[in-house]
Design a protein around this motif. Structure first.
Motif, PDB file in Angstrom:
ATOM      1  N   LEU A 161       0.827  -1.209   0.000  1.00 43.36           N
ATOM      2  CA  LEU A 161       0.000   0.000   0.000  1.00 43.36           C
ATOM      3  C   LEU A 161       0.860   1.257   0.000  1.00 43.36           C
ATOM      4  O   LEU A 161       0.619   2.191  -0.771  1.00 43.36           O
ATOM      5  CB  LEU A 161      -0.943   0.001   1.207  1.00 43.36           C
TER       6      LEU A 161
ATOM      7  N   GLU B  69       1.227   3.977  -2.970  1.00 44.18           N
ATOM      8  CA  GLU B  69       0.932   5.380  -2.700  1.00 44.18           C
ATOM      9  C   GLU B  69       2.065   6.273  -3.193  1.00 44.18           C
ATOM     10  O   GLU B  69       1.832   7.309  -3.828  1.00 44.18           O
ATOM     11  CB  GLU B  69       0.702   5.581  -1.198  1.00 44.18           C
ATOM     12  N   ARG B  70       3.308   5.878  -2.964  1.00 48.67           N
ATOM     13  CA  ARG B  70       4.448   6.668  -3.436  1.00 48.67           C
ATOM     14  C   ARG B  70       4.451   6.752  -4.955  1.00 48.67           C
ATOM     15  O   ARG B  70       4.709   7.805  -5.530  1.00 48.67           O
ATOM     16  CB  ARG B  70       5.762   6.041  -2.979  1.00 48.67           C
TER      17      ARG B  70
END
Length: 68
Positions: A28, A32-33
């Motif tokens: 996750l 996200e990055r």
């Protein structure tokens, strides 16, 4: 959150919340990055396209003036 965590920290997370949960959290945060990076890249591309459209409009205006 998970960046820079030591091996002991990883083992503590695994023992506390379980391996699948740790893997899911890790993936996750990686996703996200990458989404943040993708978003900024798309914004830059959009800015370049807008600049190109503005340049094209100004060229058309100049060529119309030159023809008159």
């Amino acid at each position: 959150m998970l960046e820079g965590a030591s091996v002991v920290g990883w083992f503590n997370l695994i023992s506390n919340i379980g391996f699948p949960a740790v893997v899911a959290l890790y993936l996750l945060f990686q996703l996200e990055r990458r989404l943040v990076s993708l978003e900024s890249t798309m914004q830059e591309i959009g800015d370049h396209i807008e600049e190109g459209n503005e340049d094209e409009k100004s060229r058309r205006t100049r060529s119309k003036r030159a023809k008159k």
